[in-house]
Design an enzyme around this catalytic site. Structure first.
Site, mmCIF file in Angstrom:
data_model
loop_
_atom_site.group_PDB
_atom_site.id
_atom_site.type_symbol
_atom_site.label_atom_id
_atom_site.label_comp_id
_atom_site.label_asym_id
_atom_site.label_seq_id
_atom_site.Cartn_x
_atom_site.Cartn_y
_atom_site.Cartn_z
ATOM 1 N N ASP A 140 0.781 -1.112 0.016
ATOM 2 C CA ASP A 140 0.045 -0.011 -0.051
ATOM 3 C C ASP A 140 0.917 1.395 0.034
ATOM 4 O O ASP A 140 0.809 1.985 -0.685
ATOM 5 C CB ASP A 140 -0.980 0.079 1.211
ATOM 6 C CG ASP A 140 -1.855 1.256 1.217
ATOM 7 O OD1 ASP A 140 -3.045 0.958 0.891
ATOM 8 O OD2 ASP A 140 -1.479 2.199 1.776
ATOM 9 N N VAL A 168 -5.341 1.833 -0.467
ATOM 10 C CA VAL A 168 -4.998 1.273 -1.817
ATOM 11 C C VAL A 168 -5.362 -0.542 -1.279
ATOM 12 O O VAL A 168 -6.164 -1.153 -2.250
ATOM 13 C CB VAL A 168 -3.493 1.204 -2.020
ATOM 14 C CG1 VAL A 168 -3.374 0.546 -3.575
ATOM 15 C CG2 VAL A 168 -3.331 2.790 -2.654
ATOM 16 N N ASP A 169 -5.052 -0.914 -0.135
ATOM 17 C CA ASP A 169 -5.276 -2.349 0.066
ATOM 18 C C ASP A 169 -6.718 -2.409 0.252
ATOM 19 O O ASP A 169 -7.182 -3.628 -0.554
ATOM 20 C CB ASP A 169 -4.468 -2.494 1.345
ATOM 21 C CG ASP A 169 -3.040 -3.013 1.490
ATOM 22 O OD1 ASP A 169 -2.452 -3.203 0.043
ATOM 23 O OD2 ASP A 169 -2.391 -3.126 2.227
ATOM 24 N N PHE A 170 -7.151 -1.551 0.755
ATOM 25 C CA PHE A 170 -8.924 -1.741 1.047
ATOM 26 C C PHE A 170 -9.576 -1.608 -0.246
ATOM 27 O O PHE A 170 -10.631 -2.259 -0.601
ATOM 28 C CB PHE A 170 -9.227 -0.662 2.043
ATOM 29 C CG PHE A 170 -8.541 -0.965 3.733
ATOM 30 C CD1 PHE A 170 -8.080 -2.382 3.881
ATOM 31 C CD2 PHE A 170 -8.553 -0.188 4.546
ATOM 32 C CE1 PHE A 170 -7.413 -2.411 4.958
ATOM 33 C CE2 PHE A 170 -7.826 -0.075 5.773
ATOM 34 C CZ PHE A 170 -7.232 -1.453 6.141
ATOM 35 N N GLY A 173 -9.132 -4.640 -2.337
ATOM 36 C CA GLY A 173 -10.118 -5.811 -1.644
ATOM 37 C C GLY A 173 -11.247 -5.727 -2.158
ATOM 38 O O GLY A 173 -12.008 -6.548 -2.667
#
Length: 401
Positions: A140, A168-170, A173
């Site tokens: 991220d 970015v990660d979330f 997802g």
């Protein structure tokens, strides 16, 4: 039945982005079976400090409720055989690994379609399964810098700044979950599965949205704005009151008319005023913001919100995390949920914001590593006790001690 109760997902997921995407599906009833590599102690999320003891962590609890876990070493022939039997009885294979790894470990559609022609293989990777950055690890923080987010964030005279959350990660997802559901819909309709090649990089770049469009078509160069001001709507930013900060925004002209009246300057919204329209306020942003700053510093946050809320002007306090979690609206929306854990007792966490129908989801704590091995092996793979013992002896579930 829950919305996704007829869906089974075999997941080779780890840490944050992948498990965050699948937890929403698990909350909706999908049977998410985590394949955890025994040679590395399973999902690394189990060991994230500071709230961590042995294989339990509150980080892991956040992203893995309502899932099942089995330790399986798919690098061994026997472990691979178990994995393939699970694929035969599943709807999707889901992973978040480096871009070149799905092909290397044999979890792409072309490598699994002989087992299950309708299988959907969703791979959330750092940079995608093609392109020159395919083999780079994607994190991220790195991607917020690479995609221009950090250059856009912070005060104009400060350093490039990361978001306080791993957005970015979330976001990746969420994108993976949408892609997986779209793939499942098509597979059920057509009887043919596919790969879903989702990347954190693509997600981060796509979220540049209209500033990217402005740049690509009109040469626009984004600039950081003071006090998190909107790049074109004035006023829409953080303001400092006498005792703290709050946000007020005029995304429509009617809001500016109301705010001008609340501030005792209705003439600012009248024809002939240098602040009368969106365009004029943007042209005179420095002058107007200085006027607003001076006025807002004369009262408390509560004072200004008590005037703006009744006038239906978009506004709100800038809370710390504790204040945000105590907001009565959060509880009213059933966004706080609890599970029972053998180490932590009652664990309170935030619910998924994904709402489908009127049924309230049920919540079960995140699984202990390998907790559901017997269930999965008998119910999904269809093994008897003798076959399980044979596989265990052969090291399918980890080194025999």
């Amino acid at each position: 039945m829950k919305p996704l109760q007829d869906i089974r997902i075999i997941s080779l997921e780890q840490y944050g982005a992948g498990p965050f995407g699948s937890v929403h599906l698990a909350d909706l009833g999908a049977d998410v079976i985590k394949i955890e590599d025994p040679s590395v102690g399973g999902d690394v999320g189990r060991y994230v400090p500071p709230y961590h003891e042995e294989e339990d962590s509150l980080f892991f609890e956040t992203f893995n409720r309502n899932k099942r876990s089995i330790s399986l070493d798919i690098k061994t022939a026997e472990g691979r055989a178990v994995f393939e039997d699970l694929v035969r009885n599943a709807d999707a294979v889901y992973s978040n690994l480096r871009g070149d790894v799905p092909q290397k470990i044999g979890i792409t559609y072309d490598q699994l379609k002989h087992l299950n022609p309708a299988i959907v293989c969703c791979s959330l990777t750092g940079f995608g399964m093609t392109g020159p950055r395919q083999q780079e690890p994607g994190y991220d923080y790195v991607l917020q810098g690479l995609a221009g987010w950090m250059e856009l964030t912070g005060e104009p005279d400060g350093p490039p700044t990361k978001s306080g959350l791993s957005l970015v990660d979330f976001s990746g997802g969420y994108v993976a979950a949408v892609a997986l559901l779209a793939g499942l819909h098509a597979a059920k309709r057509d009887g043919i599965g596919m790969d879903c090649d989702v990347s954190l990089y693509d997600t981060a770049m796509a979220m540049l949205t209209y500033p990217a469009t402005w740049h690509l078509n009109a040469g626009y160069t984004p600039q950081r704005t003071s006090h998190s001001a909107h790049p074109s709507l004035v006023p829409f930013q953080a303001f400092e009151a006498s005792d703290g900060w709050f946000v007020v925004g005029c995304a429509k002209e009617k809001f500016w008319v109301r705010l001008a009246a609340v501030l005792g300057h209705p003439e600012w919204a009248q024809p002939g005023s240098p602040y009368a329209t969106f365009s004029l306020r943007q042209q005179h942003q420095g002058e107007l913001t200085a006027e607003l700053d001076a006025i807002f510093r004369t009262g408390t946050v509560e004072h200004w919100l008590s005037l703006c809320y009744p006038a239906s002007i978009p506004c709100g306090p800038i809370n710390d995390v504790e204040q945000a979690l105590k907001d009565e609206h959060l509880a009213a929306r059933n966004m706080l949920v609890t599970t029972e854990h053998p180490r932590y007792g009652t664990v309170t966490q935030l619910a998924s914001p994904v709402r489908v129908g009127a049924e309230v989801p049920t919540y079960v704590r995140a699984p202990q590593r390998n907790e559901h091995a017997h269930q999965v092996l008998t119910e999904v793979a269809g093994y008897d006790e003798a076959r399980i013992a044979e596989l265990r002896a052969a090291g399918a579930f980890g080194a025999v001690t």
